[in-house]
Write a protein that holds these residues in place. Sequence first.
Motif, short mmCIF file in Angstrom:
data_model
loop_
_atom_site.label_atom_id
_atom_site.label_comp_id
_atom_site.label_asym_id
_atom_site.label_seq_id
_atom_site.Cartn_x
_atom_site.Cartn_y
_atom_site.Cartn_z
N ARG A 51 -4.36 -6.37 34.85
CA ARG A 51 -4.72 -6.33 36.27
C ARG A 51 -6.22 -6.12 36.43
O ARG A 51 -6.84 -5.39 35.68
CB ARG A 51 -3.96 -5.17 36.94
CG ARG A 51 -2.47 -5.41 36.98
CD ARG A 51 -1.73 -4.18 37.47
NE ARG A 51 -0.32 -4.31 37.22
CZ ARG A 51 0.28 -3.87 36.11
NH1 ARG A 51 -0.39 -3.27 35.17
NH2 ARG A 51 1.58 -4.03 35.96
N PHE A 64 3.42 0.78 30.77
CA PHE A 64 3.07 0.95 32.19
C PHE A 64 4.30 1.29 33.03
O PHE A 64 4.22 2.11 33.94
CB PHE A 64 2.37 -0.30 32.72
CG PHE A 64 0.89 -0.33 32.47
CD1 PHE A 64 0.04 0.55 33.13
CD2 PHE A 64 0.34 -1.23 31.58
CE1 PHE A 64 -1.33 0.53 32.91
CE2 PHE A 64 -1.03 -1.26 31.34
CZ PHE A 64 -1.86 -0.37 32.00
N SER A 116 -0.39 -2.73 40.84
CA SER A 116 -0.42 -1.72 39.78
C SER A 116 0.50 -0.56 40.10
O SER A 116 0.17 0.30 40.93
CB SER A 116 -1.85 -1.19 39.58
OG SER A 116 -1.83 -0.12 38.65
N THR A 175 1.03 2.03 38.48
CA THR A 175 0.47 3.33 38.09
C THR A 175 -0.70 3.73 38.96
O THR A 175 -1.00 4.92 39.07
CB THR A 175 0.04 3.32 36.60
OG1 THR A 175 -0.93 2.30 36.40
CG2 THR A 175 1.23 3.10 35.69
N ASP A 186 -5.86 -7.50 42.40
CA ASP A 186 -4.54 -7.07 41.94
C ASP A 186 -4.17 -5.70 42.50
O ASP A 186 -3.00 -5.42 42.77
CB ASP A 186 -4.48 -7.03 40.41
CG ASP A 186 -4.61 -8.40 39.79
OD1 ASP A 186 -4.24 -9.40 40.44
OD2 ASP A 186 -5.09 -8.50 38.64
N PHE A 187 -5.17 -4.86 42.69
CA PHE A 187 -4.90 -3.51 43.17
C PHE A 187 -4.68 -3.50 44.69
O PHE A 187 -3.76 -2.86 45.18
CB PHE A 187 -6.03 -2.57 42.75
CG PHE A 187 -6.03 -2.36 41.26
CD1 PHE A 187 -5.32 -1.32 40.70
CD2 PHE A 187 -6.68 -3.25 40.42
CE1 PHE A 187 -5.28 -1.15 39.32
CE2 PHE A 187 -6.66 -3.10 39.05
CZ PHE A 187 -5.95 -2.04 38.49
#
Length: 195
Positions: free
Chosen positions: A112, A62, A123, A125, A117-118
């Motif tokens: 995640r 990642f 994240s 990515t 989490d986002f």
Amino acid sequence: MKAQPTTAQALLKAARKLFEKHGAEAVTMRRVGDAVGVSAMAIYRHYPNRQALLDRIATEAFVDLAAHLAAKATQTDPLARLTQLADLHLDFALAHRRLYDYMFFAPRPGARKYPDDFHARGSPTANPLADAVADAMRAGQLRDDDVWAVAFALSTQAHGLVALYLGGRFAFTLPQFRAFYHATLGRLIDGLKAR
């Protein structure tokens, strides 16, 4: 003079090489130890178990993908950047098929989860995609909506197409698939455009 990698780094490199070539099932403590020249038991000083080693491989992948996106997603127009990010995502998946599958589709402890989490920008990515969506909304190119919901609509479409391609479900050459991938994502983006 280049510094020698630590034992932990050498183990991780050997494990990732096995993973990339043969998949997660090939990453055993014995095989990794043999590749580095240490006993399987010695690995436990650096990684408490096989799952920890696999998780470290995914984490490193990642990080690599995030760095690749940051370096290559250079388009200033938000819609062009969305297409560029989709291409970079596909390129990574093609270059790292087994890792890609494990990173995005294998159940993993600590992976995640949407939405918390986002939304917390956890994240590295997915953040560039959400940023491009937000920029497109600010520029009036996409209609106002939930940035992360739109980012996930685009992301899941790309993931699904890539997974089907890697699974041999398209009777396309790679250039034909790329054209189909662009057209399909383009249809979705067109449906999200401000009117």
